[in-house]
Design a protein around this motif. Sequence first.
Motif, short mmCIF file in Angstrom:
data_model
loop_
_atom_site.label_atom_id
_atom_site.label_comp_id
_atom_site.label_asym_id
_atom_site.label_seq_id
_atom_site.Cartn_x
_atom_site.Cartn_y
_atom_site.Cartn_z
N THR A 3 -65.19 91.69 -36.06
CA THR A 3 -65.92 90.69 -35.27
C THR A 3 -65.74 89.36 -36.00
N VAL A 4 -66.20 88.29 -35.36
CA VAL A 4 -66.03 86.95 -35.93
C VAL A 4 -66.70 86.87 -37.31
N LYS A 5 -67.84 87.51 -37.42
CA LYS A 5 -68.61 87.46 -38.67
C LYS A 5 -67.87 88.03 -39.86
N ASP A 6 -66.96 88.95 -39.56
CA ASP A 6 -66.24 89.60 -40.65
C ASP A 6 -65.07 88.79 -41.21
N PHE A 7 -64.79 87.70 -40.55
CA PHE A 7 -63.65 86.90 -41.01
C PHE A 7 -63.91 86.32 -42.38
N SER A 8 -62.92 86.35 -43.22
CA SER A 8 -63.02 85.72 -44.53
C SER A 8 -62.79 84.22 -44.36
N VAL A 9 -63.17 83.48 -45.39
CA VAL A 9 -62.96 82.03 -45.34
C VAL A 9 -61.47 81.74 -45.15
N GLU A 10 -60.67 82.51 -45.83
CA GLU A 10 -59.22 82.29 -45.72
C GLU A 10 -58.74 82.49 -44.28
N GLU A 11 -59.25 83.53 -43.65
CA GLU A 11 -58.87 83.80 -42.26
C GLU A 11 -59.37 82.69 -41.33
N LYS A 12 -60.59 82.25 -41.60
CA LYS A 12 -61.16 81.17 -40.78
C LYS A 12 -60.32 79.90 -40.90
N LEU A 13 -59.96 79.59 -42.13
CA LEU A 13 -59.17 78.37 -42.37
C LEU A 13 -57.78 78.49 -41.74
N THR A 14 -57.20 79.66 -41.88
CA THR A 14 -55.87 79.88 -41.30
C THR A 14 -55.92 79.72 -39.78
N ALA A 15 -56.96 80.25 -39.19
CA ALA A 15 -57.09 80.18 -37.72
C ALA A 15 -57.27 78.74 -37.25
N VAL A 16 -58.12 77.98 -37.94
CA VAL A 16 -58.38 76.61 -37.51
C VAL A 16 -57.17 75.71 -37.80
N LEU A 17 -56.46 76.05 -38.87
CA LEU A 17 -55.25 75.29 -39.20
C LEU A 17 -54.16 75.54 -38.15
N ALA A 18 -54.05 76.79 -37.71
CA ALA A 18 -53.07 77.13 -36.67
C ALA A 18 -53.38 76.35 -35.39
N LEU A 19 -54.66 76.30 -35.05
CA LEU A 19 -55.08 75.56 -33.86
C LEU A 19 -54.72 74.07 -34.00
N GLN A 20 -55.00 73.53 -35.19
CA GLN A 20 -54.71 72.12 -35.44
C GLN A 20 -53.23 71.82 -35.24
N CYS A 236 -64.51 63.48 -44.03
CA CYS A 236 -65.13 64.70 -43.48
C CYS A 236 -64.14 65.65 -42.82
N ARG A 237 -62.85 65.44 -43.01
CA ARG A 237 -61.89 66.38 -42.42
C ARG A 237 -61.87 67.67 -43.24
N ILE A 238 -61.54 68.76 -42.57
CA ILE A 238 -61.46 70.06 -43.25
C ILE A 238 -60.18 70.08 -44.08
N LEU A 239 -60.33 70.46 -45.35
CA LEU A 239 -59.18 70.43 -46.26
C LEU A 239 -58.60 71.82 -46.48
N VAL A 240 -57.26 71.89 -46.51
CA VAL A 240 -56.57 73.14 -46.88
C VAL A 240 -55.54 72.81 -47.96
N ASP A 241 -55.22 73.83 -48.79
CA ASP A 241 -54.22 73.57 -49.83
C ASP A 241 -52.83 73.56 -49.20
N SER A 242 -51.88 72.99 -49.91
CA SER A 242 -50.54 72.81 -49.33
C SER A 242 -49.83 74.15 -49.12
N ASP A 243 -50.15 75.16 -49.93
CA ASP A 243 -49.52 76.48 -49.73
C ASP A 243 -49.89 77.06 -48.36
N MET A 244 -51.17 77.01 -48.08
CA MET A 244 -51.63 77.51 -46.78
C MET A 244 -51.00 76.68 -45.66
N ASN A 245 -50.97 75.38 -45.87
CA ASN A 245 -50.40 74.49 -44.86
C ASN A 245 -48.94 74.84 -44.57
N ASP A 246 -48.20 75.21 -45.61
CA ASP A 246 -46.79 75.56 -45.43
C ASP A 246 -46.63 76.89 -44.70
N LYS A 247 -47.59 77.81 -44.95
CA LYS A 247 -47.47 79.15 -44.38
C LYS A 247 -47.80 79.19 -42.89
#
Length: 251
Positions: A3-20, A236-247
Amino acid sequence: MATVKDFSVEEKLTAVLALQKIDSKIDEIRTMKGELPMEVKDLEDEIEGLQTRIGNIDTEINTINAFIEQKTAGKKEAQALIKKYEKQQDNVKNNREFEAINKEMEMQELEVRLNDKHIKDASFEQKDRMNARLKTEEKIAEIEESLAIKRKELEKISAETEIEEKALGAKSDEARSKVDARLLVAYERIRKSYRNGLAVVPIHRDSCGGCFNVIPPQRQSEIRQHKKIIVCEHCCRILVDSDMNDKVNAK
Ligand SMILES: [Zn+2]
């Protein structure tokens, strides 16, 4: 199934980054198209203005032509009178009558010269206006050429991007459904507040990829750990590291 609640921070960030990334692609297409219709409209307005100018010049030319016609008729009238007086002079009875006719003739000769001067001046003005008209027409032809190019460009982009835009729209909807609800609200809010539509940005050269302010090393390391969602202190923008950004790609 998680469920949504089970998502890890990493998964949440990956999902929002993909959308972006998908949304940024859509923005890119809209920006590209966004300027062309305006450029086309500007050129159309310019042509309209020049056509109005031609209309005004034509009115001026018509006025000048009417003036020349009037002066030409005046000249002919005076010349006809001179001829008439010349005939009358052949049949005069005395010197006094001859002199009287002579005076009338001189008057008409003056009238001819005056009309000639008016015609000459008006002809000069007429040429000047014709020249201005020609130059305006040349300018219109020039603009019409660039207008045709821009119109074609716009048509081409519209045809090309229509399918891509639709596909990206579907992808965006899908990616959106995978983003944590609260994060999505934040994403939409941040995205709306910036003209470039960037709500999730990578760290680039130790700085925020959105506002370019330096991010302290301690904070950078926190971002890399993916333990919590960290936003830029400045924009106030959501920050991700460059490794995640590349992936994460907008696929
Ligand atoms: Zn920032």
